[in-house]
Design a protein around this motif. Structure first.
Motif, PDB file in Angstrom:
ATOM      1  N   LEU A  97      -6.619  -6.463  -4.031  1.00  0.00           N
ATOM      2  CA  LEU A  97      -6.350  -5.940  -2.678  1.00  0.00           C
ATOM      3  C   LEU A  97      -6.762  -6.974  -1.637  1.00  0.00           C
ATOM      4  O   LEU A  97      -7.908  -7.415  -1.617  1.00  0.00           O
ATOM      5  CB  LEU A  97      -7.136  -4.641  -2.447  1.00  0.00           C
ATOM      6  N   ILE A  98      -5.811  -7.357  -0.773  1.00  0.00           N
ATOM      7  CA  ILE A  98      -6.116  -8.360   0.263  1.00  0.00           C
ATOM      8  C   ILE A  98      -5.636  -7.849   1.623  1.00  0.00           C
ATOM      9  O   ILE A  98      -4.520  -8.125   2.065  1.00  0.00           O
ATOM     10  CB  ILE A  98      -5.448  -9.718  -0.049  1.00  0.00           C
TER      11      ILE A  98
ATOM     12  N   ASP B 225      -4.589   4.241   1.564  1.00  0.00           N
ATOM     13  CA  ASP B 225      -3.359   4.154   0.766  1.00  0.00           C
ATOM     14  C   ASP B 225      -3.481   3.050  -0.286  1.00  0.00           C
ATOM     15  O   ASP B 225      -3.078   3.220  -1.439  1.00  0.00           O
ATOM     16  CB  ASP B 225      -2.142   3.852   1.672  1.00  0.00           C
ATOM     17  N   ALA B 226      -4.055   1.906   0.110  1.00  0.00           N
ATOM     18  CA  ALA B 226      -4.202   0.787  -0.834  1.00  0.00           C
ATOM     19  C   ALA B 226      -5.106   1.184  -2.003  1.00  0.00           C
ATOM     20  O   ALA B 226      -4.822   0.865  -3.164  1.00  0.00           O
ATOM     21  CB  ALA B 226      -4.776  -0.431  -0.113  1.00  0.00           C
TER      22      ALA B 226
ATOM     23  N   ASP C 201       0.811  -1.223   0.000  1.00  0.00           N
ATOM     24  CA  ASP C 201       0.000   0.000   0.000  1.00  0.00           C
ATOM     25  C   ASP C 201       0.837   1.262   0.000  1.00  0.00           C
ATOM     26  O   ASP C 201       0.393   2.310  -0.457  1.00  0.00           O
ATOM     27  CB  ASP C 201      -0.877   0.013   1.270  1.00  0.00           C
ATOM     28  N   SER C 202       2.063   1.181   0.536  1.00  0.00           N
ATOM     29  CA  SER C 202       2.834   2.405   0.764  1.00  0.00           C
ATOM     30  C   SER C 202       4.330   2.112   0.682  1.00  0.00           C
ATOM     31  O   SER C 202       4.749   0.944   0.630  1.00  0.00           O
ATOM     32  CB  SER C 202       2.510   2.979   2.158  1.00  0.00           C
ATOM     33  N   GLY C 203       5.104   3.187   0.676  1.00  0.00           N
ATOM     34  CA  GLY C 203       6.554   3.084   0.798  1.00  0.00           C
ATOM     35  C   GLY C 203       7.191   2.194  -0.264  1.00  0.00           C
ATOM     36  O   GLY C 203       6.810   2.200  -1.435  1.00  0.00           O
TER      37      GLY C 203
ATOM     38  N   PRO D 243      -5.551  -3.606   7.647  1.00  0.00           N
ATOM     39  CA  PRO D 243      -6.858  -3.077   7.230  1.00  0.00           C
ATOM     40  C   PRO D 243      -7.016  -1.561   7.346  1.00  0.00           C
ATOM     41  O   PRO D 243      -7.686  -0.951   6.505  1.00  0.00           O
ATOM     42  CB  PRO D 243      -7.835  -3.814   8.154  1.00  0.00           C
ATOM     43  N   THR D 244      -6.394  -0.924   8.344  1.00  0.00           N
ATOM     44  CA  THR D 244      -6.570   0.527   8.488  1.00  0.00           C
ATOM     45  C   THR D 244      -5.824   1.320   7.415  1.00  0.00           C
ATOM     46  O   THR D 244      -5.927   2.546   7.361  1.00  0.00           O
ATOM     47  CB  THR D 244      -6.085   1.003   9.877  1.00  0.00           C
TER      48      THR D 244
END
Ligand code: NAD
Ligand code: MG
Length: 326
Positions: A136-137, A119-120, A90-92, A114-115
């Motif tokens: 997306l999982i 971003d995802a 999702d990130s980085g 999940p939170t």
């Protein structure tokens, strides 16, 4: 400075590089190619403002927003038809790998806590608009059963799995061992080491010769920061796990390698990864005089997934601005 300005500044270098690359190919018939970008100034070298977010932190709320190659990475079909699962995609750094894989022609599944859904969704929106398949999982990697379910679901929804990137991690800086709770130690081990074990173990029987596992280690794999005792210990384990698993899987034609980042501007750093009050120092002491951006690691993940590098296994590759670690 507004967020927009920060973001523009961050992308400026990449945009110039992109333009230079296009111009370079256009003049290739008539003159010399454009000079390569100066790595010292290709991305921001300004100290980062102090900031803190609740774990696991959202990339979209960081100042400045990290550059994961959204506007700059261009593929050339290196991973056409491949099927990749990236944890922490999702990130980085994981997002940079996911974007690069998709633009190289792979179908990509990303896992995240999940939170981190906002971003995802940003990654999915970007890549789906380009016609790429993104699954997306969400789910918690500290749960062994979820790790097994994640592999099964990625395999089912992608129609196979031949690239596994074990990239998710938990990092909390603490000055002293006395401040590291048993809960923190446990969570760091479970996220960084146990999940890599469970995911690899479940994925290997589904993989065919030519598949690749890529683990994200760190400069801490060999040169631990004193305030990252637990985290650095997991990163050392990841390096040895990579080398030992590569020995086992060579016989099956599956390669296993590790990327070892130095200081990279990502959500991990603003969710407790750095000691309070230290954000402005982050990355400033590298010989390059700045922290790295996730986009600068994408090429390493692509190279390690690429079957062109068929004899490369059991190895670690750094991106740390010259700190001399790996
Ligand atoms: P990041 O915060 O963008 O990525 C870490 C990801 O880990 C999160 O996005 C989250 O999705 C995932 N994660 C953590 N706990 C989880 C859980 N219980 N369940 C599911 N997902 C979970 O930060 P990053 O810096 O891009 O981190 C990616 C990798 O790079 C990590 O392995 C990190 O150790 C490594 N690394 C980062 C740096 C750096 O300076 N940023 C340096 C060396 C190594
Ligand atoms: Mg994240």
């Amino acid at each position: 400075m507004t967020d927009q300005t920060n973001r523009r500044d961050l992308f400026k270098g990449a945009a110039v590089v992109g333009a230079a690359a296009v111009a370079g190919s256009a003049i290739a018939q008539t003159g010399p190619a454009a000079a390569p970008a100066d790595p010292r100034t290709k991305f921001t070298n300004q100290p980062f403002p102090e900031q803190k977010q609740k774990w696991p932190a959202l990339q979209r709320e960081m100042k400045p927003v990290p550059d994961c190659g959204e506007a700059s990475y261009r593929g050339s079909g290196k991973l056409a038809g491949r099927k990749a699962l990236v944890t922490g995609g999702d990130s980085g750094i994981g997002r940079a790998a996911a974007i690069a894989f998709a633009r190289e022609g792979a179908d990509v599944a990303i896992n995240y806590f999940p939170t981190e859904e906002p971003d995802a969704q940003d990654v999915a929106r970007l890549l789906r608009a380009e016609g790429r398949k993104v699954v997306l999982i969400p789910g918690d990697l500290t749960d062994e059963k979820f790790c097994r379910d994640l592999i099964a679901r990625a395999n089912r929804e992608l129609g196979g799995i031949d690239i596994l990137v074990n990239n998710a991690a938990y990092q909390q800086s603490k000055q002293s061992i006395a401040e590291i709770t048993a809960e923190q130690f446990d969570r760091t081990m479970k996220t960084n080491v146990y999940a890599m074990f469970h995911l690899s173990k479940a994925a290997i029987p589904l993989m065919k010769p030519g598949a690749a596992i890529i683990n994200t280690g760190s400069v801490n794999s060999v040169a631990p920061e004193e305030e990252l005792l637990d985290y650095a210990s997991t990163k050392g384990a990841i390096l040895i796990f990579t080398k030992a698993l590569a020995k086992q899987l060579g016989k099956q034609g599956i390669r296993v390698n590790m990327v070892a980042p130095g200081p990279i501007w990502t959500p991990l750093q603003v969710a407790g990864g750095q000691l309070p009050g230290k954000m402005h120092e982050f990355g400033q002491d590298t010989p390059m005089g700045r922290a790295g951006q996730p986009a600068e690691l994408a090429g390493l993940y692509v190279a390690l997934a690429d079957s062109g590098n068929s004899f490369t296994t059991g190895s670690a590759f750094g991106a740390n601005g010259g700190t001399g670690a790996i």
